[in-house]
Design a protein around this motif. Sequence first.
Motif, mmCIF file in Angstrom:
data_model
loop_
_atom_site.group_PDB
_atom_site.id
_atom_site.type_symbol
_atom_site.label_atom_id
_atom_site.label_comp_id
_atom_site.label_asym_id
_atom_site.label_seq_id
_atom_site.Cartn_x
_atom_site.Cartn_y
_atom_site.Cartn_z
ATOM 1 N N LEU A 164 -16.972 51.170 -86.370
ATOM 2 C CA LEU A 164 -16.729 50.142 -87.375
ATOM 3 C C LEU A 164 -17.469 50.452 -88.663
ATOM 4 C CD1 LEU A 164 -16.842 46.823 -85.282
ATOM 5 C CD2 LEU A 164 -14.914 47.681 -86.606
ATOM 6 N N ARG A 165 -18.696 50.945 -88.544
ATOM 7 C CA ARG A 165 -19.471 51.264 -89.739
ATOM 8 C C ARG A 165 -18.895 52.475 -90.475
ATOM 9 N NH1 ARG A 165 -23.966 48.537 -90.631
ATOM 10 N NH2 ARG A 165 -24.970 47.370 -88.946
ATOM 11 N N SER A 166 -18.508 53.486 -89.715
ATOM 12 C CA SER A 166 -18.013 54.703 -90.356
ATOM 13 C C SER A 166 -16.653 54.503 -91.005
ATOM 14 C CB SER A 166 -17.943 55.840 -89.325
ATOM 15 O OG SER A 166 -17.050 55.498 -88.268
ATOM 16 N N ASP A 167 -15.823 53.630 -90.422
ATOM 17 C CA ASP A 167 -14.474 53.434 -90.942
ATOM 18 C C ASP A 167 -14.354 52.251 -91.900
ATOM 19 O OD1 ASP A 167 -13.768 55.553 -89.369
ATOM 20 O OD2 ASP A 167 -12.884 54.343 -87.764
ATOM 21 N N ALA A 168 -15.238 51.242 -91.742
ATOM 22 C CA ALA A 168 -15.090 50.021 -92.533
ATOM 23 C C ALA A 168 -16.269 49.731 -93.441
ATOM 24 C CB ALA A 168 -14.859 48.819 -91.607
ATOM 25 N N GLY A 169 -17.347 50.487 -93.347
ATOM 26 C CA GLY A 169 -18.465 50.295 -94.261
ATOM 27 C C GLY A 169 -19.567 49.442 -93.686
ATOM 28 N N PHE A 170 -19.860 48.293 -94.339
ATOM 29 C CA PHE A 170 -20.940 47.373 -93.977
ATOM 30 C C PHE A 170 -22.308 48.020 -94.152
ATOM 31 C CE2 PHE A 170 -17.302 45.876 -91.390
ATOM 32 C CZ PHE A 170 -17.162 44.628 -91.971
#
Length: 669
Positions: free
Chosen positions: A616-622
Amino acid sequence: MSSLDSSTQVSLSRIFSRISPVSRFPPSSSILFPASSSSSNLSLSVSALSLRNRQRLTNFRPCGLSEGEFQLQSVEEEEGEEELGGIEDDLESDFEDVGDENLDVNELELEAEKAVREYSLSLSQELKIEEEPISEKETRGRKKKRESIQAINIPDHLLPKVSIVGRPNVGKSALFNRLVGGNRAIVVDEPGVTRDRLYGRAFWGNIDFMVIDTGGVITVSKSPTDVMEHQLSVSTTIGMEGISLASREAAVARMPSMIEKQATVAVEESSVIIFVVDGQAGLNAADVEIGDWLRKNYSHKHIVLAVNKCESPRKGVMQASEFWSLGFTPLPISAVSGTGTGELLDLVCAGLGKIEDVDVQDSEECYVPSIAIVGRPNVGKSSILNALVGEDRTIVSPVSGTTRDAIDTEFEGPDGEKFHLIDTAGIRKRAAVASSGNTTEALSVNRAFRAIRRADVVALVIEALACITEQDYKIAERIEREGKGCLIVVNKWDTIPNKNQQTTLHYEDDVRTKLRILNWAPIVYSTALAGNSVDRIIVAASEVGKERSRRLSTATLNQVVHEALAFKSPPRTRGGKRGRLYYCTQAAIRPPTFVFFVNDAKLFPETYRRYMEKQLRSDAGFLGTPIRLLWRSRKKSEREPGKQKRATTSFVYYYFINVHCLSTQFTYE
């Protein structure tokens, strides 16, 4: 029965034992298929089975048998149940689309919100902050009265200000808490607790105003040692072991003047001044000097003389009569019990000017992110706050524990974006605070934890030369568990000798390794005293605040989850069970919280959950914000509301559909 070929006899006892533990068939039962039936009709391709397209049959009765002789009842499939030795696990997709007609999206969304509330409640109970005692009577009447008055939507900086001044230990902070309606200021029975300006919003009737608590003003000529030890309770040894003796003495000598400077600023920006004296101690030489100072410099302002600690109304008049010599009309009050505070507020509101009409659009308070500056003592937190606001908002001193209360300050960035800055006291180890026996420090640490809880973004300040300590890691752990956005500020960067590009890379690797729990937080290098790179803190905090409030669209979330499952499926257990994901949704922001509905949460180990978070972090940021992943077990019967339950003997149903339920005979061995 003799007409049947033995080669066509198929024993289904093992199938029924694998499919349903509550089957109506005894273990010795077998089902015989007619020999006349074509083998092509009898053969069923397992690979052709599709969980999406197969029929759901609930009650089935073969031809030639009465309802009492044979009945198949559907049985609810249990979580993690083995179906045909894991064959269906291989065939069924690991993720069912949102558009599946068997999924009630609205129900899942409501359940996800409920899961977030339950998790937040359990987490707040686990991270319980010690509550300070407060009487319900102190705020009950004010709350009821405030509810009946229409709130005035005026920003804090446009409200008139009322400052509270006086010598140390006369009850200024207790009166401040009484007026603002809460334990905002630390109140203990020792002098010199309050040092910086502390702001709080108050009201009386339909008038709103800002109250400013100040430190004790000392104008009596005394030696610095006597002032610090007896009237300000500042130790010259505790917490100053790493400072030279000359620096200690210089810091001690400057402390009274810095406290008085903060009080002077508060008086100058106020429309009304509350001059507080001690009715039990009587008239003091310091009271006389403060009164002369106010009359000489601020006679144009409205000054109210409040004689505090007059618990008895009858004796209060006699106690207050002693202070007529100060040149003001004394008013006996008690900040603890509230006696006389109504008359005091009437006098205060009479001296306040009328608030100018403000445009409704300008006065509407929108969401303003709060930034808490936390860290160990003497890492430069107050220096960072002063460098950001461009003034000496808080006292900066090498004396350990200079900041006591949580100092709130409104700040506007270069691009016009507004922030709420919170300076906090240094957080030492719990054992060190307990061993010192200092009640004030314990309350200060408690206020720092409260500041973390009410902040949106936390700036964790570390000292460049000291690098990462065990206490830094504990503070970082607290920030992550509270779900706050975070950025790491490496202060005093100028103290690192012979810096180059490689130095920054090696230092960042060391920080990432020792603060692995905050590996998603950006790092900012600054020198607060010189004002170098301090503006980067606000830029980074603004980006973190936006990421913390971001919500993913359903299409983006589905794509990320699909790719994560395709790259790495949930692992199997030794019994052949595998976790399956039914639905995923982002149920909350600040911090971003995702709820995964699965067949059994126990089938998703911690390693796979960390993998999903990483994807989720690698694909969507945050960047700069923690994300929450909540895993909820959900039975298949629960995700098919209002529909008939699925029969567990689906393999047998397909056979009867192919042969049209003809010539079926059952024998019992």
